[in-house]
Design a protein around this motif. Sequence first.
Motif, PDB file in Angstrom:
ATOM      1  N   LEU A  13      80.494 105.289  -0.038  1.00 46.80           N
ATOM      2  CA  LEU A  13      80.935 106.367   0.846  1.00 46.80           C
ATOM      3  C   LEU A  13      80.072 106.454   2.098  1.00 46.80           C
ATOM      4  O   LEU A  13      80.514 106.917   3.144  1.00 46.80           O
ATOM      5  N   LEU A  14      78.841 106.026   1.963  1.00 45.42           N
ATOM      6  CA  LEU A  14      77.926 106.084   3.101  1.00 45.42           C
ATOM      7  C   LEU A  14      78.103 104.877   4.012  1.00 45.42           C
ATOM      8  O   LEU A  14      78.156 105.002   5.238  1.00 45.42           O
ATOM      9  N   ILE A  15      78.208 103.714   3.416  1.00 49.20           N
ATOM     10  CA  ILE A  15      78.197 102.471   4.184  1.00 49.20           C
ATOM     11  C   ILE A  15      79.566 102.128   4.754  1.00 49.20           C
ATOM     12  O   ILE A  15      79.690 101.790   5.934  1.00 49.20           O
ATOM     13  N   LEU A  16      80.580 102.291   3.912  1.00 54.62           N
ATOM     14  CA  LEU A  16      81.916 101.879   4.357  1.00 54.62           C
ATOM     15  C   LEU A  16      82.379 102.606   5.624  1.00 54.62           C
ATOM     16  O   LEU A  16      82.773 101.957   6.596  1.00 54.62           O
ATOM     17  N   PRO A  17      82.310 103.941   5.720  1.00 52.11           N
ATOM     18  CA  PRO A  17      82.748 104.617   6.956  1.00 52.11           C
ATOM     19  C   PRO A  17      81.933 104.175   8.163  1.00 52.11           C
ATOM     20  O   PRO A  17      82.472 104.020   9.256  1.00 52.11           O
ATOM     21  N   ALA A  18      80.634 103.943   7.974  1.00 54.92           N
ATOM     22  CA  ALA A  18      79.796 103.514   9.092  1.00 54.92           C
ATOM     23  C   ALA A  18      80.280 102.172   9.622  1.00 54.92           C
ATOM     24  O   ALA A  18      80.447 101.994  10.847  1.00 54.92           O
ATOM     25  N   ILE A  19      80.532 101.236   8.705  1.00 51.82           N
ATOM     26  CA  ILE A  19      81.008  99.915   9.129  1.00 51.82           C
ATOM     27  C   ILE A  19      82.368 100.043   9.810  1.00 51.82           C
ATOM     28  O   ILE A  19      82.625  99.452  10.869  1.00 51.82           O
ATOM     29  N   LEU A  20      83.207 100.855   9.231  1.00 49.73           N
ATOM     30  CA  LEU A  20      84.553 101.028   9.786  1.00 49.73           C
ATOM     31  C   LEU A  20      84.483 101.633  11.191  1.00 49.73           C
ATOM     32  O   LEU A  20      85.225 101.244  12.089  1.00 49.73           O
ATOM     33  N   LEU A  21      83.545 102.562  11.393  1.00 49.93           N
ATOM     34  CA  LEU A  21      83.401 103.197  12.707  1.00 49.93           C
ATOM     35  C   LEU A  21      82.955 102.184  13.758  1.00 49.93           C
ATOM     36  O   LEU A  21      83.530 102.089  14.849  1.00 49.93           O
ATOM     37  N   VAL A  22      81.937 101.401  13.396  1.00 51.21           N
ATOM     38  CA  VAL A  22      81.424 100.385  14.321  1.00 51.21           C
ATOM     39  C   VAL A  22      82.537  99.404  14.681  1.00 51.21           C
ATOM     40  O   VAL A  22      82.745  99.074  15.861  1.00 51.21           O
ATOM     41  N   CYS A  23      83.290  98.988  13.653  1.00 50.70           N
ATOM     42  CA  CYS A  23      84.379  98.041  13.881  1.00 50.70           C
ATOM     43  C   CYS A  23      85.439  98.648  14.803  1.00 50.70           C
ATOM     44  O   CYS A  23      85.970  97.983  15.696  1.00 50.70           O
ATOM     45  N   SER A  24      85.717  99.929  14.586  1.00 48.71           N
ATOM     46  CA  SER A  24      86.738 100.596  15.389  1.00 48.71           C
ATOM     47  C   SER A  24      86.341 100.632  16.855  1.00 48.71           C
ATOM     48  O   SER A  24      87.163 100.400  17.750  1.00 48.71           O
ATOM     49  N   ILE A  25      85.065 100.930  17.090  1.00 47.62           N
ATOM     50  CA  ILE A  25      84.584 101.006  18.477  1.00 47.62           C
ATOM     51  C   ILE A  25      84.722  99.642  19.147  1.00 47.62           C
ATOM     52  O   ILE A  25      85.251  99.523  20.270  1.00 47.62           O
ATOM     53  N   ALA A  26      84.289  98.624  18.427  1.00 44.97           N
ATOM     54  CA  ALA A  26      84.402  97.267  18.968  1.00 44.97           C
ATOM     55  C   ALA A  26      85.862  96.922  19.249  1.00 44.97           C
ATOM     56  O   ALA A  26      86.202  96.381  20.314  1.00 44.97           O
ATOM     57  N   PHE A  27      86.692  97.293  18.300  1.00 45.29           N
ATOM     58  CA  PHE A  27      88.124  97.006  18.437  1.00 45.29           C
ATOM     59  C   PHE A  27      88.706  97.710  19.666  1.00 45.29           C
ATOM     60  O   PHE A  27      89.469  97.141  20.438  1.00 45.29           O
ATOM     61  N   PHE A  28      88.255  98.959  19.890  1.00 42.04           N
ATOM     62  CA  PHE A  28      88.723  99.735  21.036  1.00 42.04           C
ATOM     63  C   PHE A  28      88.411  99.025  22.354  1.00 42.04           C
ATOM     64  O   PHE A  28      89.274  98.851  23.216  1.00 42.04           O
ATOM     65  N   PHE A  29      87.167  98.554  22.469  1.00 47.07           N
ATOM     66  CA  PHE A  29      86.781  97.900  23.725  1.00 47.07           C
ATOM     67  C   PHE A  29      87.499  96.581  23.908  1.00 47.07           C
ATOM     68  O   PHE A  29      87.939  96.256  25.018  1.00 47.07           O
ATOM     69  N   LEU A  30      87.633  95.829  22.815  1.00 43.79           N
ATOM     70  CA  LEU A  30      88.341  94.551  22.898  1.00 43.79           C
ATOM     71  C   LEU A  30      89.787  94.771  23.309  1.00 43.79           C
ATOM     72  O   LEU A  30      90.328  94.064  24.176  1.00 43.79           O
ATOM     73  N   LEU A  31      90.388  95.780  22.715  1.00 39.72           N
ATOM     74  CA  LEU A  31      91.794  96.069  23.012  1.00 39.72           C
ATOM     75  C   LEU A  31      91.964  96.474  24.477  1.00 39.72           C
ATOM     76  O   LEU A  31      92.883  96.027  25.178  1.00 39.72           O
ATOM     77  N   LYS A 129      98.329 103.891  27.346  1.00 42.29           N
ATOM     78  CA  LYS A 129      97.685 105.057  26.734  1.00 42.29           C
ATOM     79  C   LYS A 129      98.355 105.369  25.390  1.00 42.29           C
ATOM     80  O   LYS A 129      97.696 105.577  24.366  1.00 42.29           O
ATOM     81  N   HIS A 130      99.681 105.348  25.425  1.00 39.18           N
ATOM     82  CA  HIS A 130     100.423 105.593  24.186  1.00 39.18           C
ATOM     83  C   HIS A 130     100.104 104.536  23.138  1.00 39.18           C
ATOM     84  O   HIS A 130      99.952 104.838  21.961  1.00 39.18           O
ATOM     85  N   LEU A 131      99.994 103.304  23.592  1.00 40.76           N
ATOM     86  CA  LEU A 131      99.683 102.203  22.673  1.00 40.76           C
ATOM     87  C   LEU A 131      98.356 102.467  21.946  1.00 40.76           C
ATOM     88  O   LEU A 131      98.245 102.358  20.734  1.00 40.76           O
ATOM     89  N   PHE A 132      97.366 102.888  22.813  1.00 40.11           N
ATOM     90  CA  PHE A 132      96.053 103.162  22.220  1.00 40.11           C
ATOM     91  C   PHE A 132      96.133 104.234  21.142  1.00 40.11           C
ATOM     92  O   PHE A 132      95.604 104.083  20.046  1.00 40.11           O
ATOM     93  N   ILE A 133      96.805 105.308  21.480  1.00 41.79           N
ATOM     94  CA  ILE A 133      96.876 106.416  20.515  1.00 41.79           C
ATOM     95  C   ILE A 133      97.545 105.946  19.233  1.00 41.79           C
ATOM     96  O   ILE A 133      97.063 106.180  18.124  1.00 41.79           O
ATOM     97  N   MET A 134      98.637 105.196  19.410  1.00 40.92           N
ATOM     98  CA  MET A 134      99.390 104.714  18.268  1.00 40.92           C
ATOM     99  C   MET A 134      98.528 103.789  17.409  1.00 40.92           C
ATOM    100  O   MET A 134      98.402 103.976  16.187  1.00 40.92           O
ATOM    101  N   VAL A 135      97.926 102.803  18.058  1.00 40.82           N
ATOM    102  CA  VAL A 135      97.132 101.803  17.337  1.00 40.82           C
ATOM    103  C   VAL A 135      96.006 102.474  16.555  1.00 40.82           C
ATOM    104  O   VAL A 135      95.788 102.204  15.378  1.00 40.82           O
ATOM    105  N   PHE A 136      95.323 103.417  17.214  1.00 40.99           N
ATOM    106  CA  PHE A 136      94.170 103.991  16.534  1.00 40.99           C
ATOM    107  C   PHE A 136      94.550 104.982  15.444  1.00 40.99           C
ATOM    108  O   PHE A 136      93.839 105.119  14.456  1.00 40.99           O
ATOM    109  N   SER A 137      95.692 105.670  15.619  1.00 41.14           N
ATOM    110  CA  SER A 137      96.064 106.528  14.496  1.00 41.14           C
ATOM    111  C   SER A 137      96.491 105.695  13.291  1.00 41.14           C
ATOM    112  O   SER A 137      96.172 106.042  12.151  1.00 41.14           O
ATOM    113  N   ILE A 138      97.194 104.585  13.533  1.00 41.94           N
ATOM    114  CA  ILE A 138      97.560 103.717  12.403  1.00 41.94           C
ATOM    115  C   ILE A 138      96.307 103.143  11.757  1.00 41.94           C
ATOM    116  O   ILE A 138      96.145 103.141  10.535  1.00 41.94           O
ATOM    117  N   GLN A 139      95.367 102.750  12.623  1.00 40.65           N
ATOM    118  CA  GLN A 139      94.139 102.174  12.098  1.00 40.65           C
ATOM    119  C   GLN A 139      93.383 103.197  11.239  1.00 40.65           C
ATOM    120  O   GLN A 139      92.917 102.880  10.146  1.00 40.65           O
TER     121      GLN A 139
END
Lengths: 424, 224
Positions: A13-31, A129-139
């Motif tokens: 519970l501690l590690i998984l959300p942290a990794i997921l958050l870091v990955c999400s941020i990276a994914f956001f910038f790449l996208l 903008k819509h794409l971003f919102i959509m992608v991240f809510s699905i993610q």
Amino acid sequence: MTRLLNRNTRYLLLILPAILLVCSIAFFFLLKMQVHHLQKEQLFLKQHNVLNRFKDEDLDTVFSVKGEFEIIPVNSPVSHEENIIGDTLMAYATHHPPESVPFRKLTTYIRRNNKNYQLTTFVSSEETKHLFIMVFSIQGFIYFILLFTIIIVNRRLSVVLWKPFYHTMNKLKRYDINKNNDLALDAKTGIGEFDELNQVASQLIARNQQAYQSQKQFVENASHEIQTPLAIVRSKVELLMEQPAINDKMAELVSEIAAANDRLSRLNNTLLLLTKIDNQQFIEQDDIRLSEIINLQLSNFEKQYVNDLPVIRKEIQPGVSLVANPALIEILLNNLIKNAIIHNIFNGYIHIILTGRQLIIENTGPVLDIPPALLFERFRKGNDQAKHSSGLGLALVKHICDIYQYKISYTYNDQIHRLEVTFS
Amino acid sequence: MKLLIIEDELSLLKSITDYFSKEEFLCEAACCFEEGIKKIEGYDYDCIVLDISLPGGSGLTLLQYLREQKKEEGVVIISARNSLDDRIKGLNLGADDYLTKPFHLSELSARIKALIRRKYSNGANQLDYNGLKIDLAAKAVFYNEGYLQLTRHEYDLLIFMITNKKRVISRQAIAEHLAGEEVDDLDSLDFVYSHIKNLKKKLKEKGCEDCIKTVYGFGYKFEI
């Protein structure tokens, strides 16, 4: 102490959300990078198309299509750079409600027939903008499901995987070296570590059992071996007593030898009894009429201690019985009563109470000079006056109580010793 | 009376033979299994004192052999093992009595004599000693035709003393004889004293005076 399972879950519970958050941020910038690149390609394509369309025409006035492109004649190029990319907002009054829509624009300067123009092409950023919102809510949704599934699966798996471990632990918990039963740990659990654990535990127990057995065997053998020399001494003393030329001084010496020898043989007998109880040589069980036996023993003691028997008060509920080994219960009662007689004071008394589930023996006596916790240990002698006692009487009592899981407790209050045996 | 003692501990063997040689017993000794078998085959005895652990074989095997030969000798087992199982095994194999080491010689003597009485009395179940007459079946005691009213303990004590007459009997031996082996502190030997005192008084009433003598430091001696 946290259980392994909970600790595992906590880490996840501690590690998984942290990794997921870091990955999400990276994914956001790449996208975002990818989207900008896409828009740039579109803008260049649009610029190319517009230039093609107006290749040979003279443009004097502003020419534009809203949201697509605009061509403005300028006096001189504002910038020397060829292509400038930027963001802008455009007001759309036709929208409901009216709003500003974000656009990405590409500005360049062209020169035609000695005239300078500024050409800007636009693409809408609204959809990205819509794409971003959509992608991240699905993610986010997928992440949540993933986390949940991982933890559930992990917990379920742990329970299954650690089962042999808990199985082994329960068996070890119930293990009693006195009962001499085989532990029978599974040799094949399907997991190497647990197989090893079981093997090591089995070996350890086998070794302990062996040591315990040989120790018991040793005590029993030693006690038996001692019997013969004791018999020899006793017989020689008896023969010595019959010698005609014996004087009083010699008689005293011989009788002291005899007394010491008798004490030694009694001690040895008690030790033998203890080992016999340990070796479970008192397995047979019978229905024992407790009330009758206590009364019988009391009358025996009255015969034995003719002169200095304390006053005996009895409150014995008739018809009390229990199932146990008769010999052991007799030893138990005999030792308890004798203990109360021996460790008494002049003009003292004994109070015996028997109910359906309890035997209480109270007696007057001097204060115990050892800690009460040590009372039931072997070779613990309380007060000096009882120098003839072996120090094994109450140890035997405790031992027998342990076998039948009777609770025994001792209290001292206002010169009254109270021993309480609660039958389960 | 012929007595065979089979015991591997020579010192104890010697004590037993010494003790019984002073009475009307003819003692033979064997100190191992082979010797025991040889003696049993060669002679008849009135009683055999048998140790269980012997070099060369178990005393129980010897007992079994004896009974298979249809020999009717009385057998008293003396053993260091005091478990009920051993006792039952011995008695089942045809032993008449079982005594645990360490025992008092006076106790062994009492057991052997009781055994011989049972086996060879031919119905005449009576003990006579200088005017003292005991009907063992009725447990009635007479001195010069006068009936003595005795308690169970006093009766047992008297029998024990008569079987060990003219010998020194220790207080401990009497205590164990009367109360069993669990007599386990010396304070309680007082009851021996009180029983002796009562018995003495009752014997004196019938004219049997000074038959129980106190032997200083040791115990008592019975003699009429």
